[in-house]
Write a protein that holds these residues in place. Structure first.
Motif, PDB file in Angstrom:
ATOM      1  N   GLU A 111      34.097  38.371  31.770  1.00  0.00           N
ATOM      2  CA  GLU A 111      35.061  38.390  32.864  1.00  0.00           C
ATOM      3  C   GLU A 111      36.006  39.583  32.748  1.00  0.00           C
ATOM      4  OE1 GLU A 111      36.878  34.569  32.606  1.00  0.00           O
ATOM      5  OE2 GLU A 111      35.105  33.501  33.385  1.00  0.00           O
ATOM      6  N   LYS A 112      36.292  40.011  31.519  1.00  0.00           N
ATOM      7  CA  LYS A 112      37.178  41.156  31.297  1.00  0.00           C
ATOM      8  C   LYS A 112      36.455  42.494  31.389  1.00  0.00           C
ATOM      9  CE  LYS A 112      40.575  38.739  28.441  1.00  0.00           C
ATOM     10  NZ  LYS A 112      41.304  38.702  27.146  1.00  0.00           N
ATOM     11  N   GLY A 113      35.145  42.453  31.593  1.00  0.00           N
ATOM     12  CA  GLY A 113      34.383  43.681  31.759  1.00  0.00           C
ATOM     13  C   GLY A 113      33.988  44.359  30.463  1.00  0.00           C
ATOM     14  N   LEU A 114      34.163  43.665  29.338  1.00  0.00           N
ATOM     15  CA  LEU A 114      33.774  44.250  28.055  1.00  0.00           C
ATOM     16  C   LEU A 114      32.264  44.189  27.858  1.00  0.00           C
ATOM     17  CD1 LEU A 114      36.612  42.820  25.772  1.00  0.00           C
ATOM     18  CD2 LEU A 114      36.516  45.020  26.965  1.00  0.00           C
ATOM     19  N   ALA A 115      31.601  43.282  28.547  1.00  0.00           N
ATOM     20  CA  ALA A 115      30.141  43.175  28.537  1.00  0.00           C
ATOM     21  C   ALA A 115      29.696  42.830  29.950  1.00  0.00           C
ATOM     22  CB  ALA A 115      29.676  42.107  27.560  1.00  0.00           C
ATOM     23  N   LYS A 116      28.763  43.616  30.481  1.00  0.00           N
ATOM     24  CA  LYS A 116      28.291  43.347  31.840  1.00  0.00           C
ATOM     25  C   LYS A 116      27.432  42.087  31.892  1.00  0.00           C
ATOM     26  CE  LYS A 116      28.534  47.925  33.932  1.00  0.00           C
ATOM     27  NZ  LYS A 116      27.804  48.938  34.728  1.00  0.00           N
ATOM     28  N   SER A 117      26.614  41.895  30.850  1.00  0.00           N
ATOM     29  CA  SER A 117      25.776  40.695  30.754  1.00  0.00           C
ATOM     30  C   SER A 117      25.981  40.089  29.377  1.00  0.00           C
ATOM     31  CB  SER A 117      24.299  41.036  30.950  1.00  0.00           C
ATOM     32  OG  SER A 117      24.050  41.573  32.241  1.00  0.00           O
ATOM     33  N   ILE A 118      25.786  38.781  29.270  1.00  0.00           N
ATOM     34  CA  ILE A 118      25.883  38.098  27.980  1.00  0.00           C
ATOM     35  C   ILE A 118      24.629  37.274  27.764  1.00  0.00           C
ATOM     36  CG2 ILE A 118      28.392  38.082  27.739  1.00  0.00           C
ATOM     37  CD1 ILE A 118      28.443  35.308  28.993  1.00  0.00           C
ATOM     38  N   GLY A 119      24.268  37.117  26.488  1.00  0.00           N
ATOM     39  CA  GLY A 119      23.043  36.399  26.162  1.00  0.00           C
ATOM     40  C   GLY A 119      23.119  35.765  24.798  1.00  0.00           C
ATOM     41  N   VAL A 120      22.011  35.185  24.384  1.00  0.00           N
ATOM     42  CA  VAL A 120      21.930  34.529  23.084  1.00  0.00           C
ATOM     43  C   VAL A 120      20.665  34.981  22.368  1.00  0.00           C
ATOM     44  CG1 VAL A 120      23.297  32.509  23.716  1.00  0.00           C
ATOM     45  CG2 VAL A 120      20.820  32.488  24.099  1.00  0.00           C
ATOM     46  N   SER A 121      20.724  34.950  21.059  1.00  0.00           N
ATOM     47  CA  SER A 121      19.595  35.356  20.228  1.00  0.00           C
ATOM     48  C   SER A 121      19.312  34.271  19.205  1.00  0.00           C
ATOM     49  CB  SER A 121      19.934  36.680  19.524  1.00  0.00           C
ATOM     50  OG  SER A 121      18.880  37.124  18.719  1.00  0.00           O
ATOM     51  N   ASN A 122      18.029  34.043  18.939  1.00  0.00           N
ATOM     52  CA  ASN A 122      17.602  33.079  17.927  1.00  0.00           C
ATOM     53  C   ASN A 122      17.982  31.637  18.267  1.00  0.00           C
ATOM     54  OD1 ASN A 122      16.455  35.017  15.924  1.00  0.00           O
ATOM     55  ND2 ASN A 122      18.575  35.754  15.860  1.00  0.00           N
ATOM     56  N   TYR A 123      18.135  31.338  19.542  1.00  0.00           N
ATOM     57  CA  TYR A 123      18.388  29.962  19.973  1.00  0.00           C
ATOM     58  C   TYR A 123      17.067  29.216  20.128  1.00  0.00           C
ATOM     59  CZ  TYR A 123      23.406  29.909  21.065  1.00  0.00           C
ATOM     60  OH  TYR A 123      24.782  29.894  20.989  1.00  0.00           O
ATOM     61  N   THR A 124      17.098  27.940  19.851  1.00  0.00           N
ATOM     62  CA  THR A 124      15.949  27.068  20.072  1.00  0.00           C
ATOM     63  C   THR A 124      16.060  26.420  21.452  1.00  0.00           C
ATOM     64  OG1 THR A 124      17.082  25.155  19.131  1.00  0.00           O
ATOM     65  CG2 THR A 124      15.828  26.562  17.602  1.00  0.00           C
ATOM     66  N   GLY A 125      14.995  25.736  21.850  1.00  0.00           N
ATOM     67  CA  GLY A 125      15.018  25.049  23.134  1.00  0.00           C
ATOM     68  C   GLY A 125      16.109  23.993  23.195  1.00  0.00           C
ATOM     69  N   ALA A 126      16.287  23.229  22.120  1.00  0.00           N
ATOM     70  CA  ALA A 126      17.308  22.177  22.108  1.00  0.00           C
ATOM     71  C   ALA A 126      18.701  22.763  22.277  1.00  0.00           C
ATOM     72  CB  ALA A 126      17.227  21.384  20.797  1.00  0.00           C
ATOM     73  N   LEU A 127      18.967  23.901  21.649  1.00  0.00           N
ATOM     74  CA  LEU A 127      20.281  24.529  21.779  1.00  0.00           C
ATOM     75  C   LEU A 127      20.497  25.051  23.195  1.00  0.00           C
ATOM     76  CD1 LEU A 127      20.618  26.447  18.390  1.00  0.00           C
ATOM     77  CD2 LEU A 127      21.788  24.349  19.093  1.00  0.00           C
ATOM     78  N   LEU A 128      19.453  25.578  23.812  1.00  0.00           N
ATOM     79  CA  LEU A 128      19.579  26.023  25.200  1.00  0.00           C
ATOM     80  C   LEU A 128      19.866  24.844  26.127  1.00  0.00           C
ATOM     81  CD1 LEU A 128      16.709  28.650  25.610  1.00  0.00           C
ATOM     82  CD2 LEU A 128      19.172  29.100  25.533  1.00  0.00           C
ATOM     83  N   LEU A 129      19.141  23.751  25.945  1.00  0.00           N
ATOM     84  CA  LEU A 129      19.356  22.584  26.800  1.00  0.00           C
ATOM     85  C   LEU A 129      20.774  22.066  26.655  1.00  0.00           C
ATOM     86  CD1 LEU A 129      15.954  20.746  26.254  1.00  0.00           C
ATOM     87  CD2 LEU A 129      16.746  21.822  28.367  1.00  0.00           C
ATOM     88  N   ASP A 130      21.297  22.056  25.438  1.00  0.00           N
ATOM     89  CA  ASP A 130      22.676  21.646  25.225  1.00  0.00           C
ATOM     90  C   ASP A 130      23.632  22.627  25.914  1.00  0.00           C
ATOM     91  OD1 ASP A 130      24.725  19.959  23.811  1.00  0.00           O
ATOM     92  OD2 ASP A 130      25.175  21.873  22.850  1.00  0.00           O
ATOM     93  N   MET A 131      23.335  23.905  25.794  1.00  0.00           N
ATOM     94  CA  MET A 131      24.189  24.940  26.385  1.00  0.00           C
ATOM     95  C   MET A 131      24.306  24.778  27.896  1.00  0.00           C
ATOM     96  SD  MET A 131      23.534  29.008  26.232  1.00  0.00           S
ATOM     97  CE  MET A 131      24.919  29.987  25.700  1.00  0.00           C
TER      98      MET A 131
END
Length: 327
Positions: free
Chosen positions: A163-183
């Protein structure tokens, strides 16, 4: 080698509308002494995506290469897609923005095009003035101290830096399916990109399918499988056939008059996966960029995918680090 304009990879549109080159240069294990020169050369040869991280310890040198290329008129900042990652010991929400600003200063840029949570593991905070990058061990040697920040609180801090423009896009690395579903239950903004280990010995098709269902693009790292880990004295990597030597891969390299590396990268890119192979030599940099100008057949793609063994090399346990994030 084909003219440079003929081998440049396409761009992929992320869910937030930003466009990311499908092929880039990974900076893991890139030597500090040569990093700036390699990046400068890569930009000259057509690379526009650079995948870095605090933990790689070479961000200032990477920034030097970028600055020199811009100064010499090889590119503008807006032509580049610069990526970095939040290390585990900076997961406390109040530490996210300060470390992002430090990493931006190291790179010499005002924003990252993409910023990841590197691992879904919170470690106790270590001040950059004490040791940087801090690594896995609190004492720098053997002691692992887990932090107390939830992944939800860390992700909300990630949303704030976007939101502050420090990163145009944000993502995740090394996440499992269960962690994504929780997210998905708490995220205001879903990750635009998921970065995971991905090669024919670790296809992770179910995880890829989940990401596709939710409009999340996937970047695969360690595209050559055990090759990247043999110099880490990893027993698991020594026990399997190198993908560069596997008969399924070598026969296709001969058929298409490509290198085995190009076949492995095409297997990924043709299936919509982005790749970030590392190389220090100009010939290989150009070869790795030229991985979307030919097509494998559907049966050949299935044959390569059939090599899947569920072998994960980039797990802390394989380095003797007692962190069970993939347990």
């Amino acid at each position: 080698m084909a003219p440079i304009d003929d081998i440049l990879p396409p761009y992929i549109t992320l869910s937030d509308g930003n466009k990311m080159p499908q092929v880039g240069l990974g900076l893991w294990k890139m030597d500090n002494a040569t990093c700036a020169d390699v990046i400068y050369r890569a930009i000259k040869d057509g690379y526009r995506l650079f995948d870095g991280a605090c933990d790689y310890g070479n961000e200032p040198e990477a920034g030097e290469g970028v600055a020199r290329a811009i100064k010499d008129g090889l590119c503008k900042r807006e032509d580049l897609f610069i990526i970095s990652k939040l290390w585990n010991s900076f997961h406390d929400p109040e530490q996210v923005e300060p470390i992002v600003r430090k990493q931006l200063k190291d790179w010499g840029v005002d924003y990252f095009d993409l910023y990841y949570i590197h691992f879904p593991v919170s470690l106790e905070y270590v001040s950059p003035e004490t040791r940087y990058p801090p690594g896995w061990f609190y004492d720098g040697e053997t002691e692992v101290r887990h932090g107390k920040s939830s992944l939800e609180s860390t992700w909300k801090a990630m949303e704030a830096i976007q939101e502050k423009g420090l990163a145009k896009s944000i993502g995740v690395s090394n996440y499992t399916g269960a962690l994504l579903l929780d997210m998905f239950t708490y995220a205001k903004t879903k990750p635009a990109v998921l970065q995971v280990e991905h090669h024919p010995y670790l296809v992770q098709q179910n995880l890829l399918d989940l990401a596709e269902q939710h409009g999340i693009k996937v970047v695969g790292y360690s595209s050559f499988g055990p090759q990247s880990f043999r110099d880490c004295d990893m027993k698991l990597a020594e026990e399997v056939t190198l993908l560069f030597d596997h008969p399924v891969i070598t026969k296709l390299a001969i058929k298409y008059r490509k290198t085995t590396a190009q076949v492995l990268l095409r297997w990924a890119t043709q299936r919509g996966i982005s790749v970030i192979p590392k190389s220090n030599t100009q010939d290989r940099l150009l070869e790795n960029l030229d991985v979307t100008s030919f097509d494998l057949t559907e049966d050949e793609i299935k044959e390569i995918s059939g090599l899947d063994k569920g072998l994960r090399f980039n797990s802390p346990l394989n380095y003797g680090i007692p962190v069970y994030n993939f347990a």
